[in-house]
Scaffold this motif. Structure first.
Motif, PDB file in Angstrom:
ATOM      1  N   SER A   5       0.830  -1.207   0.000  1.00 29.82           N
ATOM      2  CA  SER A   5       0.000   0.000   0.000  1.00 29.82           C
ATOM      3  C   SER A   5       0.862   1.255   0.000  1.00 29.82           C
ATOM      4  CB  SER A   5      -0.919   0.009   1.230  1.00 29.82           C
ATOM      5  OG  SER A   5      -1.837  -1.047   1.192  1.00 29.82           O
ATOM      6  N   LEU A   6       1.910   1.244   0.803  1.00 32.86           N
ATOM      7  CA  LEU A   6       2.810   2.400   0.838  1.00 32.86           C
ATOM      8  C   LEU A   6       3.461   2.634  -0.524  1.00 32.86           C
ATOM      9  CD1 LEU A   6       4.554   2.012   4.313  1.00 32.86           C
ATOM     10  CD2 LEU A   6       2.800   3.681   3.640  1.00 32.86           C
ATOM     11  N   ALA A  21       0.947   4.504  -2.507  1.00 31.47           N
ATOM     12  CA  ALA A  21       0.787   5.856  -1.961  1.00 31.47           C
ATOM     13  C   ALA A  21       1.971   6.758  -2.293  1.00 31.47           C
ATOM     14  CB  ALA A  21       0.585   5.790  -0.454  1.00 31.47           C
ATOM     15  N   LYS A  22       3.167   6.195  -2.310  1.00 33.86           N
ATOM     16  CA  LYS A  22       4.377   6.982  -2.590  1.00 33.86           C
ATOM     17  C   LYS A  22       4.631   7.158  -4.083  1.00 33.86           C
ATOM     18  CE  LYS A  22       6.838   5.492   1.574  1.00 33.86           C
ATOM     19  NZ  LYS A  22       7.989   4.708   2.072  1.00 33.86           N
ATOM     20  N   ASN A  53      -7.197   1.073   2.678  1.00 30.11           N
ATOM     21  CA  ASN A  53      -7.977   2.300   2.801  1.00 30.11           C
ATOM     22  C   ASN A  53      -7.607   3.136   4.026  1.00 30.11           C
ATOM     23  OD1 ASN A  53      -9.520   2.369   0.424  1.00 30.11           O
ATOM     24  ND2 ASN A  53     -10.875   0.785   1.231  1.00 30.11           N
ATOM     25  N   ILE A  93      -4.585   4.227   4.259  1.00 33.60           N
ATOM     26  CA  ILE A  93      -3.446   4.981   3.739  1.00 33.60           C
ATOM     27  C   ILE A  93      -3.941   6.113   2.840  1.00 33.60           C
ATOM     28  CG2 ILE A  93      -1.272   4.839   2.447  1.00 33.60           C
ATOM     29  CD1 ILE A  93      -1.342   3.097   4.997  1.00 33.60           C
ATOM     30  N   TYR A  94      -3.434   7.309   3.081  1.00 36.33           N
ATOM     31  CA  TYR A  94      -3.802   8.473   2.286  1.00 36.33           C
ATOM     32  C   TYR A  94      -3.504   8.217   0.800  1.00 36.33           C
ATOM     33  CZ  TYR A  94      -4.001  13.262   0.595  1.00 36.33           C
ATOM     34  OH  TYR A  94      -4.323  14.396  -0.112  1.00 36.33           O
ATOM     35  N   GLY A  95      -4.465   8.523  -0.028  1.00 39.83           N
ATOM     36  CA  GLY A  95      -4.282   8.412  -1.470  1.00 39.83           C
ATOM     37  C   GLY A  95      -4.669   7.061  -2.053  1.00 39.83           C
ATOM     38  N   LEU A  96      -5.024   6.112  -1.198  1.00 40.95           N
ATOM     39  CA  LEU A  96      -5.447   4.807  -1.688  1.00 40.95           C
ATOM     40  C   LEU A  96      -6.964   4.706  -1.654  1.00 40.95           C
ATOM     41  CD1 LEU A  96      -2.448   4.229  -1.462  1.00 40.95           C
ATOM     42  CD2 LEU A  96      -3.044   1.965  -0.654  1.00 40.95           C
ATOM     43  N   ASN A 129     -12.356  12.605  -1.941  1.00 41.36           N
ATOM     44  CA  ASN A 129     -11.024  13.180  -1.715  1.00 41.36           C
ATOM     45  C   ASN A 129     -11.058  14.257  -0.635  1.00 41.36           C
ATOM     46  OD1 ASN A 129      -9.887  11.525  -3.661  1.00 41.36           O
ATOM     47  ND2 ASN A 129     -10.048  13.047  -5.282  1.00 41.36           N
ATOM     48  N   LYS A 182      -1.462  12.771   5.347  1.00 45.27           N
ATOM     49  CA  LYS A 182      -0.600  12.512   4.201  1.00 45.27           C
ATOM     50  C   LYS A 182       0.676  11.858   4.708  1.00 45.27           C
ATOM     51  CE  LYS A 182      -2.403  16.450   1.703  1.00 45.27           C
ATOM     52  NZ  LYS A 182      -2.165  17.779   1.163  1.00 45.27           N
ATOM     53  N   LEU A 183       1.302  11.079   3.866  1.00 44.21           N
ATOM     54  CA  LEU A 183       2.537  10.387   4.273  1.00 44.21           C
ATOM     55  C   LEU A 183       3.593  11.377   4.722  1.00 44.21           C
ATOM     56  CD1 LEU A 183       2.802   7.566   1.597  1.00 44.21           C
ATOM     57  CD2 LEU A 183       2.009   7.393   3.939  1.00 44.21           C
TER      58      LEU A 183
END
Length: 156
Positions: free
Chosen positions: A50-51, A54-55, A76, A78-81, A143, A152-153
């Motif tokens: 997932s990371l 996201a990255k 879900n 993780i931000y952006g997923l 969003n 956010k990461l």
């Protein structure tokens, strides 16, 4: 595309089949494991995969566990997923067209390999219906919720 893949012991066999399909279609697969049918903990594999999505190290993710929901719950967080569980090709198409999902979760205990391959194929080949106001508006609202409640990461 670069695809992050991960599974637990219940999804490892199906993950290998899906991985071969993706490679045949010209995608690069980043396999985060597991590679064993020995019992394991799903977060140990889904979280790093997932990371990667996201990255931006992978364009999308495909995660396979027993029923798919455990993977989606993890992704879900993780931000952006935007992870979806799909059990048929129709849902896979709508999950891309209507929600612009970037992670597909499948249940290796409930979906046979032929159906799983079809689901993955449809999901990978379907584009978001950008330019259609109602879908763009709905995705924007999701969003906005993430912006309010998910870190956010870079903030972690």
């Amino acid at each position: 595309m670069k695809i992050a893949m991960a599974s637990d012991h219940a999804g490892v066999a199906l993950k290998e089949e899906v991985k071969e399909l993706l490679k045949q279609q010209g995608h690069e697969v980043l396999d985060f494991g597991t590679n064993s049918t020995d019992a394991c903990d799903l977060p140990d594999y889904i979280y790093p995969a997932s990371l990667a999505v996201a990255k931006g190290e992978a364009d999308r993710g495909i995660f396979i566990d027993g029923v798919g929901y455990g993977s989606a719950l993890i992704a879900n967080k993780i931000y952006g997923l935007y992870a979806v569980v799909c059990q048929d090709p129709f849902c896979a198409r709508l999950a891309r067209e209507h929600t612009d999902s970037n992670v597909l979760c499948i249940g290796g205990k409930i979906i046979g390999s032929a159906l799983a391959i079809e689901i993955v194929d449809v999901w990978m080949k379907t584009d978001f219906l950008s330019g259609i106001e109602k879908y763009e508006r709905r995705v924007k609202k999701v969003n906005e919720i993430a912006e309010k409640h998910v870190k956010k990461l870079s903030e972690i």
